[in-house]
Design an enzyme around this catalytic site. Structure first.
Site, PDB file in Angstrom:
ATOM      1  N   HIS A 130       0.866  -1.191   0.000  1.00 45.36           N
ATOM      2  CA  HIS A 130       0.000   0.000   0.000  1.00 45.36           C
ATOM      3  C   HIS A 130       0.904   1.242   0.000  1.00 45.36           C
ATOM      4  CE1 HIS A 130      -3.524   2.309   0.299  1.00 45.36           C
ATOM      5  NE2 HIS A 130      -3.942   2.024   1.516  1.00 45.36           N
ATOM      6  N   CYS A 261      -3.660   3.310   9.736  1.00 47.52           N
ATOM      7  CA  CYS A 261      -4.012   3.717   8.366  1.00 47.52           C
ATOM      8  C   CYS A 261      -5.526   3.865   8.194  1.00 47.52           C
ATOM      9  CB  CYS A 261      -3.449   2.718   7.374  1.00 47.52           C
ATOM     10  SG  CYS A 261      -4.065   1.045   7.639  1.00 47.52           S
TER      11      CYS A 261
HETATM   12  N1   CP Z   1      -6.296   3.559   4.493  1.00 47.42           N
HETATM   13  C1   CP Z   1      -7.004   3.280   3.389  1.00 47.42           C
HETATM   14  O1   CP Z   1      -6.463   2.942   2.339  1.00 47.42           O
HETATM   15  O2   CP Z   1      -8.351   3.415   3.541  1.00 47.42           O
HETATM   16  P1   CP Z   1      -9.474   2.963   2.495  1.00 47.42           P
HETATM   17  O3   CP Z   1      -9.471   1.461   2.481  1.00 47.42           O
HETATM   18  O4   CP Z   1     -10.743   3.524   3.048  1.00 47.42           O
HETATM   19  O5   CP Z   1      -9.140   3.515   1.163  1.00 47.42           O
HETATM   20  N1  NVA Z   2      -4.344  -4.035   5.682  1.00 45.68           N
HETATM   21  C1  NVA Z   2      -5.604  -3.434   5.365  1.00 45.68           C
HETATM   22  C2  NVA Z   2      -5.437  -2.004   4.976  1.00 45.68           C
HETATM   23  C3  NVA Z   2      -6.691  -1.253   4.704  1.00 45.68           C
HETATM   24  C4  NVA Z   2      -6.451   0.129   4.234  1.00 45.68           C
HETATM   25  C5  NVA Z   2      -6.276  -4.218   4.248  1.00 45.68           C
HETATM   26  O1  NVA Z   2      -5.594  -4.620   3.314  1.00 45.68           O
HETATM   27  O2  NVA Z   2      -7.486  -4.439   4.327  1.00 45.68           O
END
Ligand code: CP
Ligand code: NVA
Length: 302
Positions: A130, A261
């Site tokens: 991410h 996050c």
């Molecule tokens: N932190 C983040 O990526 O949030 P969303 O899944 O809401 O985009």
């Molecule tokens: N680790 C989480 C992050 C969400 C923004 C996921 O992948 O669902």
């Protein structure tokens, strides 16, 4: 820089340039200014998973820069790689739009899109990483700690996509990260080795949250059950007991800022008390998604 798929693909210099541009654009927009560098440009946004922050902040960022964004649900196009091959989607979209961002399950989906697209491709989260989150986090850490060099991050929870991007960011930007996970949920050895090859001893692991938070400037956590892992939920909740970021844990690092996050599952990976505490900077983090992504879109698409 054609695409933004992993922090690891970027040089330290490129990352620093993106941070500087983020700061500049943040200041400009806070002062009511505008930079219409993407006037007339369009971004296609493909999502295989839900999103609040990523979807809205990218859409706002495109609008802010004078462009526009199109949100595409997989079912609208018959699934990514289902109704037609990923390589065809990439080439068709490249004839219509100036950039593609995608949130996918498999990381291969985004690398294949990037391989066939002739326009920039942005990773908006995969099971593997991410990077937009990682860079917004770095921007936030710099604002709150006044520096990056030597900042110590204790990441408590799952060795997941968010942990991986942050580990690469630490290695590239002079920070230290210690990841505390239950046994079996560590970040994979290749990612740790990659980070430590970039910068020796930048990332380490432990199975003890108490040990990880000693001298931490930042205590970071994320969900124990990432999108796509819903079937494992009960097992994960059992396995992660003892890895909650709560008042007891943060007591040993009283000055540490708390990051997440989001979305946060209060009562699981973090208590409401800690999430709402004075040291919590999670909404600054969420805001900085917008500021970083404006800089990223400008760099890739203008
Ligand atoms: N932190 C983040 O990526 O949030 P969303 O899944 O809401 O985009
Ligand atoms: N680790 C989480 C992050 C969400 C923004 C996921 O992948 O669902």
């Amino acid at each position: 820089m054609k695409n933004f798929l992993s922090i690891n693909d970027c040089s330290t210099e490129q990352l620093k340039e993106l941070l500087a541009e983020s700061r500049q654009l943040k200041k400009l927009y806070k002062a009511g200014g505008r930079d219409l560098c993407l006037s007339g440009k369009t971004l296609a946004m493909l999502f295989e998973k839900p999103s609040l922050r990523t979807r809205i902040s990218f859409q706002v960022a495109m609008t802010d820069l004078g462009g526009s964004a199109i949100y595409v649900k997989p079912e609208d196009i018959g699934g990514i790689g289902k109704r037609e091959p990923i390589k065809d989607i990439a080439r068709v979209l490249s004839r219509y739009v100036d950039g593609i961002m995608a949130r996918t399950f498999e990381h291969n989906t985004i690398t294949e899109l990037a391989g066939f697209a002739t326009v920039p491709v942005i990773n908006a989260l995969t099971d593997f990483s991410h990077p937009c989150q990682g860079m917004a986090d770095v921007l936030t850490i710099e604002e709150h700690c006044g520096r990056l060099e030597g900042v110590k991050i204790a990441f408590i929870g799952d060795g997941n996509n968010v942990a991986r991007s942050l580990a690469f960011a630490c290695a590239k930007l002079g920070m230290k990260m210690i990841i505390a996970t239950p046994a079996g949920y560590e970040l994979d050895a290749v990612s740790i080795e990659t980070a430590n090859q970039i910068s020796a001893d930048s990332v380490s692991q432990t199975n003890s949250p108490a040990q990880a938070v000693v001298d931490a400037d930042i205590i970071y956590t994320d969900t124990w059950v990432s999108m796509g892992q819903e079937d494992e939920k009960q097992k994960r909740l059992d396995d992660f007991a003892g890895f909650q970021v709560n008042a007891e844990l943060v007591k040993s690092a009283p000055g540490a800022k708390i990051m997440h996050c989001l979305p946060a599952y209060r009562g699981l990976e973090i208590t409401d008390e800690v999430a709402e505490s004075e040291n919590s900077i999670m909404f600054d983090q969420a805001e900085n998604r917008l500021h970083f992504q404006r800089a990223l879109l400008k760099k890739l698409m203008s």
